[in-house]
Design a protein around this motif. Structure first.
Motif, mmCIF file in Angstrom:
data_model
loop_
_atom_site.group_PDB
_atom_site.id
_atom_site.type_symbol
_atom_site.label_atom_id
_atom_site.label_comp_id
_atom_site.label_asym_id
_atom_site.label_seq_id
_atom_site.Cartn_x
_atom_site.Cartn_y
_atom_site.Cartn_z
ATOM 1 N N SER A 1 38.228 60.171 16.892
ATOM 2 C CA SER A 1 36.969 59.690 16.337
ATOM 3 C C SER A 1 35.916 60.783 16.472
ATOM 4 N N ILE A 2 35.373 61.200 15.355
ATOM 5 C CA ILE A 2 34.331 62.218 15.394
ATOM 6 C C ILE A 2 33.021 61.635 14.878
ATOM 7 N N ARG A 3 32.989 61.222 13.608
ATOM 8 C CA ARG A 3 31.733 60.740 13.009
ATOM 9 C C ARG A 3 31.147 59.550 13.761
ATOM 10 N N THR A 4 31.970 58.546 13.999
ATOM 11 C CA THR A 4 31.454 57.323 14.622
ATOM 12 C C THR A 4 30.978 57.603 16.043
ATOM 13 N N ARG A 5 31.800 58.307 16.823
ATOM 14 C CA ARG A 5 31.436 58.597 18.205
ATOM 15 C C ARG A 5 30.157 59.428 18.282
ATOM 16 N N ILE A 6 30.093 60.509 17.507
ATOM 17 C CA ILE A 6 28.919 61.379 17.542
ATOM 18 C C ILE A 6 27.671 60.634 17.066
ATOM 19 N N THR A 7 27.819 59.772 16.078
ATOM 20 C CA THR A 7 26.687 58.989 15.596
ATOM 21 C C THR A 7 26.134 58.103 16.706
ATOM 22 N N PHE A 8 27.019 57.425 17.431
ATOM 23 C CA PHE A 8 26.556 56.597 18.546
ATOM 24 C C PHE A 8 25.943 57.456 19.646
ATOM 25 N N GLU A 9 26.596 58.567 20.001
ATOM 26 C CA GLU A 9 26.066 59.432 21.056
ATOM 27 C C GLU A 9 24.668 59.960 20.696
ATOM 28 N N LYS A 10 24.511 60.393 19.459
ATOM 29 C CA LYS A 10 23.208 60.908 19.032
ATOM 30 C C LYS A 10 22.154 59.806 19.052
ATOM 31 N N GLY A 11 22.510 58.628 18.561
ATOM 32 C CA GLY A 11 21.563 57.513 18.573
ATOM 33 C C GLY A 11 21.137 57.135 19.980
ATOM 34 N N ILE A 12 22.091 57.102 20.900
ATOM 35 C CA ILE A 12 21.785 56.785 22.295
ATOM 36 C C ILE A 12 20.839 57.838 22.863
ATOM 37 N N ASP A 13 21.140 59.102 22.586
ATOM 38 C CA ASP A 13 20.298 60.194 23.067
ATOM 39 C C ASP A 13 18.883 60.114 22.480
ATOM 40 N N LEU A 14 18.788 59.878 21.179
ATOM 41 C CA LEU A 14 17.475 59.795 20.539
ATOM 42 C C LEU A 14 16.635 58.633 21.072
ATOM 43 N N LEU A 15 17.299 57.592 21.550
ATOM 44 C CA LEU A 15 16.589 56.447 22.119
ATOM 45 C C LEU A 15 16.368 56.603 23.626
ATOM 46 N N GLY A 16 16.757 57.774 24.173
ATOM 47 C CA GLY A 16 16.484 58.071 25.576
ATOM 48 C C GLY A 16 17.553 57.653 26.553
ATOM 49 N N GLY A 17 18.699 57.168 26.073
ATOM 50 C CA GLY A 17 19.762 56.715 26.956
ATOM 51 C C GLY A 17 20.755 57.806 27.316
ATOM 52 N N HIS A 18 21.662 57.461 28.195
ATOM 53 C CA HIS A 18 22.716 58.365 28.657
ATOM 54 C C HIS A 18 24.069 57.745 28.305
ATOM 55 N N SER A 19 24.926 58.499 27.628
ATOM 56 C CA SER A 19 26.243 57.974 27.272
ATOM 57 C C SER A 19 27.313 58.563 28.186
ATOM 58 N N ILE A 20 28.302 57.735 28.495
ATOM 59 C CA ILE A 20 29.451 58.124 29.309
ATOM 60 C C ILE A 20 30.680 57.791 28.491
ATOM 61 N N LEU A 21 31.474 58.806 28.169
ATOM 62 C CA LEU A 21 32.615 58.649 27.258
ATOM 63 C C LEU A 21 33.927 58.510 28.014
ATOM 64 N N PHE A 22 34.707 57.495 27.623
ATOM 65 C CA PHE A 22 36.073 57.305 28.090
ATOM 66 C C PHE A 22 36.974 57.233 26.870
ATOM 67 N N PRO A 23 38.226 57.702 26.978
ATOM 68 C CA PRO A 23 39.165 57.512 25.869
ATOM 69 C C PRO A 23 39.490 56.020 25.710
ATOM 70 N N THR A 24 39.739 55.609 24.489
ATOM 71 C CA THR A 24 40.058 54.208 24.213
ATOM 72 C C THR A 24 41.258 53.714 25.009
ATOM 73 N N ASP A 25 42.262 54.581 25.184
ATOM 74 C CA ASP A 25 43.470 54.127 25.885
ATOM 75 C C ASP A 25 43.205 53.802 27.353
ATOM 76 N N THR A 26 42.033 54.104 27.855
ATOM 77 C CA THR A 26 41.638 53.685 29.200
ATOM 78 C C THR A 26 41.669 52.160 29.289
#
Length: 133
Positions: A47-72
Motif C-alpha cells: 500500500s503506497i497511495r492510501t497509506r501515505i495519504t493517511f500519514e500525511k493527513g495525520i501529520d497535517l492535523l498535528g498527530g503522530h502515526s505508528i505503522l504496523f504491517p497488516t499481517d500483524t
C-alpha cells in the motif's frame, strides 16, 4: 466514538458530512486537531497511495502515526487482546486488511475509533471516492 467500518453503516447525510468536513480541513479549520494524538496504522507493504495519504493527513492535523504491517493482525493472539494493547497506545486505529470481519472485531473491542482503510468488501467504495475526490 464512531467507527467507520462498512459503507452500508452510513446514511446519505453522513457521506455529505464527510465531504463537508473534508472541505473544512482543506481550509485549515482543523489545524492541530490531532495534536498529542497517536494513530496506529495497519497497512500492507504494497500500500503506497492510501497509506501515505493517511500519514500525511495525520501529520497535517498535528498527530503522530505508528505503522504496523497488516499481517500483524493475523497472529494467533486474540483480536480482543490486541485491542487491549491498542486501547493503551492509540487514540485512533486505521486498518487496511482483506477481511472486513477482522475490522468489525477490532471495532467491537476497541475503545478508540476504528477506520476501515480498505477491505475486499469495500474496495469499490474507496476506488470511487479516490477517483472523484
Amino acid at each position: 466514538m464512531k467507527n467507520f467500518v462498512r459503507l452500508t453503516d452510513l446514511q446519505p447525510e453522513d457521506i455529505y458530512e464527510i465531504f463537508r468536513i473534508a472541505d473544512e480541513i482543506n481550509s485549515r479549520k482543523y489545524k492541530g486537531f490531532l495534536s498529542g494524538k497517536s494513530v496506529i496504522l495497519f497497512f500492507p507493504a504494497t500500500s503506497i497511495r492510501t497509506r501515505i495519504t493517511f500519514e500525511k493527513g495525520i501529520d497535517l492535523l498535528g498527530g503522530h502515526s505508528i505503522l504496523f504491517p497488516t499481517d500483524t493482525l493475523d497472529k494467533k493472539e486474540s483480536t480482543r487482546d490486541v485491542c487491549g494493547y491498542l486501547n493503551n497506545w492509540a487514540d485512533l486505529v486505521i486498518a487496511r486488511h482483506r477481511d472486513i470481519h477482522l475490522l468489525e472485531t477490532l471495532a467491537q473491542y476497541s475503545k478508540v475509533p476504528v477506520i476501515n482503510a480498505m477491505t475486499d468488501s469495500n474496495i469499490s467504495f474507496y476506488l470511487y471516492f479516490w477517483y472523484i475526490y
